[in-house]
Design a protein around this motif. Structure first.
Motif, PDB file in Angstrom:
ATOM      1  N   LYS A   8      -9.184  -9.288  -2.585  1.00  0.00           N
ATOM      2  CA  LYS A   8     -10.486  -9.695  -2.067  1.00  0.00           C
ATOM      3  C   LYS A   8     -11.341  -8.495  -1.694  1.00  0.00           C
ATOM      4  O   LYS A   8     -12.551  -8.599  -1.628  1.00  0.00           O
ATOM      5  CB  LYS A   8     -10.314 -10.603  -0.848  1.00  0.00           C
ATOM      6  N   TYR A  11     -13.340  -4.834  -6.277  1.00  0.00           N
ATOM      7  CA  TYR A  11     -14.235  -5.477  -7.231  1.00  0.00           C
ATOM      8  C   TYR A  11     -14.533  -4.538  -8.393  1.00  0.00           C
ATOM      9  O   TYR A  11     -14.385  -3.329  -8.277  1.00  0.00           O
ATOM     10  CB  TYR A  11     -15.528  -5.932  -6.559  1.00  0.00           C
ATOM     11  N   LYS A  25     -14.346  -2.343  -1.021  1.00  0.00           N
ATOM     12  CA  LYS A  25     -15.321  -2.606   0.039  1.00  0.00           C
ATOM     13  C   LYS A  25     -14.947  -1.915   1.342  1.00  0.00           C
ATOM     14  O   LYS A  25     -15.662  -2.021   2.322  1.00  0.00           O
ATOM     15  CB  LYS A  25     -15.440  -4.115   0.274  1.00  0.00           C
TER      16      LYS A  25
END
Length: 73
Positions: A8, A11, A25
Motif C-alpha cells: 500500500k 506505487y 510514499k
C-alpha cells in the motif's frame, strides 16, 4: 530496527527519464527491507512488452514474477 514497507505504501509512477519506476510514499534508510520480488531470473534482450510485470535489475537482467507474487496482478 528495520521496517518493512507494505504494498500500500509503494506505487509505480513515471520517471523523469523514459518509462516507469517504483516509488514509495514514506522515507526509508539503507538496510530497510522494501519488498521481496520472487520469480525467475531472465537474461538477455527482450521486446519491451514482455517485461510489463518484470522487474529489471541490470541492463539485460530481469526477474519474471511468480503468479503467487503480490506484484503479479
Amino acid at each position: 530496527m528495520k521496517k518493512t514497507l507494505t504494498w500500500k505504501k509503494l506505487y509505480v509512477g513515471k520517471t523523469s527519464g523514459t518509462g516507469e519506476g517504483l516509488f514509495t510514499k514514506v522515507n526509508f534508510k539503507k538496510g530497510d527491507h522494501i519488498f521481496t520480488w520472487e520469480g525467475t531470473l531472465k537474461k538477455g534482450r527482450y521486446p519491451y512488452y514482455v517485461g510489463s510485470r518484470w522487474l529489471q535489475i541490470e541492463k539485460y537482467q530481469w526477474i519474471a514474477p511468480l503468479r503467487s507474487n503480490p506484484g503479479c496482478t
